[in-house]
Design a protein around this motif. Structure first.
Motif, short mmCIF file in Angstrom:
data_model
loop_
_atom_site.label_atom_id
_atom_site.label_comp_id
_atom_site.label_asym_id
_atom_site.label_seq_id
_atom_site.Cartn_x
_atom_site.Cartn_y
_atom_site.Cartn_z
N UNK A 254 0.85 -1.19 0.00
CA UNK A 254 0.00 0.00 0.00
C UNK A 254 0.88 1.24 0.00
N UNK A 255 0.62 2.16 -0.92
CA UNK A 255 1.27 3.47 -0.92
C UNK A 255 0.31 4.54 -0.45
N UNK A 256 -0.95 4.40 -0.85
CA UNK A 256 -2.02 5.32 -0.42
C UNK A 256 -3.21 4.45 -0.07
N UNK A 257 -3.81 4.72 1.07
CA UNK A 257 -4.99 3.94 1.47
C UNK A 257 -5.98 4.88 2.14
N UNK A 258 -6.67 5.65 1.29
CA UNK A 258 -7.62 6.63 1.81
C UNK A 258 -6.88 7.76 2.49
N UNK A 259 -7.47 8.31 3.49
CA UNK A 259 -6.85 9.40 4.23
C UNK A 259 -7.40 10.75 3.79
N UNK A 260 -7.07 11.77 4.58
CA UNK A 260 -7.58 13.12 4.29
C UNK A 260 -7.07 13.63 2.94
N UNK A 261 -7.96 14.23 2.18
CA UNK A 261 -7.62 14.81 0.88
C UNK A 261 -7.65 16.32 1.01
N UNK B 267 -10.90 21.19 -8.46
CA UNK B 267 -12.01 20.29 -8.72
C UNK B 267 -12.59 19.67 -7.46
N UNK B 268 -13.46 18.72 -7.69
CA UNK B 268 -14.13 18.02 -6.59
C UNK B 268 -13.65 16.58 -6.57
#
Length: 112
Positions: free
Chosen positions: A36-43, A48-49
């Motif tokens: 895993x490099x990215x697994x959700x989290x705050x954006x 854009x949206x």
């Protein structure tokens, strides 16, 4: 060449099936070297949206990524996610290094 399994998931129903999927996915990745490099989290929205969660899993190459996705172990748990979330998933290769933005023009002008 390094490859990535990327998923953009929306409307994830956090239910027992999703919990089971999360508890089991690491074991499906291990034989194929998936990380895993990215697994959700705050954006942080800067343009854009964006709605949902982004997941990026790294593999040594696209063949290993394909083998993982098609493996009996992953296919056994896949419905736990697909029945409780909407979204897209795909495999993509890292660009060869060094890479410049204009390198894509060669493929855009001559897609052979």
């Amino acid at each position: 060449m390094t490859a990535y399994a990327i998923a953009h998931l929306r409307d994830v129903e956090m239910c027992p099936a999703i919990v089971e999927y999360l508890e089991k996915i690491d074991a499906t990745l291990a034989p194929y070297g998936g990380r895993f490099l990215v697994h959700g989290g705050p954006v942080e929205h800067i343009e854009g949206a964006f709605r949902g969660d982004l997941i990026v899993i790294e593999f040594d190459d696209r063949e290993r990524a394909r083998e993982w996705y098609r493996s009996p172990a992953y296919q056994a748990i896949l419905p736990l996610r697909t029945e409780h979330a909407t979204g897209e998933a795909f495999l993509i290769d890292q660009v060869p290094q060094p890479h410049r933005a204009t390198d894509v023009l060669m493929h855009a002008l001559d897609p052979r």
